[in-house]
Design an enzyme around this catalytic site. Structure first.
Site, short mmCIF file in Angstrom:
data_model
loop_
_atom_site.label_atom_id
_atom_site.label_comp_id
_atom_site.label_asym_id
_atom_site.label_seq_id
_atom_site.Cartn_x
_atom_site.Cartn_y
_atom_site.Cartn_z
N MET A 170 5.63 -5.27 -7.84
CA MET A 170 5.92 -6.52 -6.77
C MET A 170 5.04 -6.39 -5.68
O MET A 170 5.46 -6.32 -4.51
CB MET A 170 7.59 -6.49 -6.31
CG MET A 170 8.52 -6.50 -7.75
SD MET A 170 10.16 -7.00 -7.12
CE MET A 170 10.50 -6.43 -5.64
N PRO A 171 3.71 -6.57 -5.97
CA PRO A 171 2.79 -6.54 -4.84
C PRO A 171 3.09 -7.82 -3.80
O PRO A 171 3.47 -8.71 -3.84
CB PRO A 171 1.52 -6.96 -5.46
CG PRO A 171 1.83 -7.02 -6.99
CD PRO A 171 3.14 -6.98 -6.99
N HIS A 172 2.85 -7.33 -2.37
CA HIS A 172 3.04 -8.04 -1.12
C HIS A 172 2.45 -7.23 -0.17
O HIS A 172 2.18 -6.16 -0.08
CB HIS A 172 4.62 -8.32 -1.05
CG HIS A 172 5.47 -7.08 -0.72
ND1 HIS A 172 5.82 -6.26 -1.93
CD2 HIS A 172 5.95 -6.64 0.51
CE1 HIS A 172 6.54 -5.26 -1.25
NE2 HIS A 172 6.50 -5.35 0.04
N ALA A 173 2.19 -8.13 0.92
CA ALA A 173 1.79 -7.74 2.00
C ALA A 173 2.88 -8.23 3.44
O ALA A 173 3.75 -9.21 2.83
CB ALA A 173 0.38 -8.15 2.50
#
Length: 148
Positions: free
Chosen positions: A66-69
């Site tokens: 769950m890539p996020h910034a």
């Protein structure tokens, strides 16, 4: 489920993507979000910076990332894209590699990330049968059927 319907309605998904590495897989998820106005071009770099600082912390289950910034890295509105890889890629997570499904998340604030979109994805991930079917989805119609 709002999130699944939004992924389908906004065409925020791709199936059978052949990724050269984890960065390529994340870039595809970001490109989908950027095309629909969810994030700025800077958001991808925000994800890379987070991984450089914290490692692949967003690889949360075997085969699932769950890539996020952080919102200030370029999130414009809250949403999520889905990338299903043809062949899994290694993120460098000691327990959950390799990854074949990415839910790339963007949220305009931390509350919407933690209490909104993250909870909706976790509900999707609770359905092992659905996740297994998504892993093997070969076209958009299958994804639409599964997420509708």
């Amino acid at each position: 489920m709002k999130l699944a319907a939004k992924i389908v309605a906004d065409n925020l998904f791709v199936t059978q993507h052949v990724a050269t590495d984890w960065q390529d897989a994340v870039q595809v998820g970001c490109a989908l979000l950027e095309e629909q106005g969810y994030i700025t071009a800077d958001y991808y770099q925000g994800i890379l910076n987070s991984v450089a600082e914290h490692g692949p912390y967003f690889v949360i289950l075997p085969g699932i990332a769950m890539p996020h910034a952080r919102p200030e890295a370029g999130a414009i509105k809250t949403g999520c894209s889905l990338v299903i890889l043809k062949e899994p890629v290694v993120f460098g997570h000691e327990d959950h590699d390799p990854v074949s499904i990415l839910f790339t998340m963007a949220a305009k604030n931390t509350e919407e990330l933690n209490e909104g979109i993250l909870m909706e994805i976790m509900m999707l991930l609770d359905d092992d049968h659905l996740i297994e079917q998504l892993k093997h989805a070969t076209d958009g119609e299958q994804v639409r059927d599964l997420l509708s």
